[in-house]
Write an enzyme that holds these catalytic residues in place. Sequence first.
Site, PDB file in Angstrom:
ATOM      1  N   ASP A 102       9.806   4.763  -2.236  1.00  0.00           N
ATOM      2  CA  ASP A 102      11.092   3.895  -2.513  1.00  0.00           C
ATOM      3  C   ASP A 102      12.165   4.821  -2.712  1.00  0.00           C
ATOM      4  OD1 ASP A 102       9.370   1.611  -2.611  1.00  0.00           O
ATOM      5  OD2 ASP A 102       9.264   1.657  -4.940  1.00  0.00           O
ATOM      6  N   GLN A 156      15.170 -12.813  -3.987  1.00  0.00           N
ATOM      7  CA  GLN A 156      14.456 -13.296  -2.434  1.00  0.00           C
ATOM      8  C   GLN A 156      15.576 -13.726  -1.613  1.00  0.00           C
ATOM      9  OE1 GLN A 156      10.428 -14.490  -1.902  1.00  0.00           O
ATOM     10  NE2 GLN A 156      10.281 -12.396  -1.781  1.00  0.00           N
ATOM     11  N   ASN A 158      11.852  -0.428   4.820  1.00  0.00           N
ATOM     12  CA  ASN A 158      11.168  -1.100   3.660  1.00  0.00           C
ATOM     13  C   ASN A 158      12.119  -1.803   3.067  1.00  0.00           C
ATOM     14  OD1 ASN A 158       9.315  -1.504   1.910  1.00  0.00           O
ATOM     15  ND2 ASN A 158       9.865  -0.071   0.540  1.00  0.00           N
ATOM     16  N   ARG A 162       1.013  -1.337  -0.008  1.00  0.00           N
ATOM     17  CA  ARG A 162      -0.195   0.055  -0.006  1.00  0.00           C
ATOM     18  C   ARG A 162       0.928   1.272  -0.038  1.00  0.00           C
ATOM     19  NH1 ARG A 162      -4.553  -0.561  -1.685  1.00  0.00           N
ATOM     20  NH2 ARG A 162      -5.263   1.330  -0.811  1.00  0.00           N
TER      21      ARG A 162
HETATM   22  C1  GRF Z   1       9.752  -8.774  -1.613  1.00  0.00           C
HETATM   23  O1  GRF Z   1      10.065  -9.131  -2.799  1.00  0.00           O
HETATM   24  C2  GRF Z   1      10.149  -7.315  -1.286  1.00  0.00           C
HETATM   25  O2  GRF Z   1      11.306  -7.033  -1.649  1.00  0.00           O
HETATM   26  C3  GRF Z   1       8.682  -6.532  -1.932  1.00  0.00           C
HETATM   27  O3  GRF Z   1       7.710  -7.531  -1.600  1.00  0.00           O
HETATM   28  C4  GRF Z   1       8.194  -8.870  -1.730  1.00  0.00           C
HETATM   29  C5  GRF Z   1       7.421  -9.465  -0.411  1.00  0.00           C
HETATM   30  O4  GRF Z   1       7.649 -10.964  -0.577  1.00  0.00           O
HETATM   31  N1  GRF Z   1       8.963  -5.445  -1.149  1.00  0.00           N
HETATM   32  P1  GRF Z   1       7.353 -11.738   0.863  1.00  0.00           P
HETATM   33  O5  GRF Z   1       5.812 -11.275   1.160  1.00  0.00           O
HETATM   34  O6  GRF Z   1       8.191 -11.039   1.973  1.00  0.00           O
HETATM   35  O7  GRF Z   1       7.625 -13.229   0.511  1.00  0.00           O
END
Ligand code: GRF
Length: 224
Positions: free
Chosen positions: A152, A178, A114, A98
Amino acid sequence: MNADPAPQPRILVLASGSGTNLQALIDASRERDFPGQIVAVGCNRPQAFALERAAQANIDTFIVNHQDYGSREEFDGALMAEIRRHNPDLVVLAGFMRILTTDFVRALRGTMLNIHPSLLPKYTGLNTHQRALEAGDKVHGVSVHFVTEELDGGPVIAQAEVTIDPDDTPESLAEKVQEKEHLLYPIVVRWFCEGRIHLGTDYVLFDGELLKQPMRLPDERVTH
Ligand code: GRF
């Protein structure tokens, strides 16, 4: 008689989806020397798997469903009321999808982090993996930053890189990024809880000194 140990910083995590970053933080917070405690997890989507992860870990959860509110201001007001109820020292956005109002962001200035899947300032916003591929980049990655009014755009604390291979797709790249996210976010949250990082006017102080470049993985201070 021993004095009571100082209370640990209280961490509140906001998520919207699967919550793999939340899981990485939960796992890290179980380490004996972790300097903070996750006191609550909030979601704007009732079906977010992040809620189950929190419940599994016996962490308090709350839902503020954006569909129940007529405006961003009302939604943010309700979200802030929930956050205040838990009195956190740190709010961690972990895939919280959001856009927050300026007032909300200002109220939590210096206490909200973030994680964003690109090497900021490159590729703010969505579809970062696709955009890195289309640009022909050889390197991509993830950034953890303080949240400011600019989407961001807050000062970056730390980054981790991944190499883009010729056969990478947005999906394969997302997976690689990730993996780095799950290493990087707990490290930065740890630093915050240890009082090592602070937000200045538009810069980060690390151990009291101006951080000229984001910290990088691998770096002995990042990997220790
Ligand atoms: C991640 O790729 C993060 O960088 C982005 O949203 C995604 C969240 O993934 N802000 P998760 O829900 O933590 O698996």
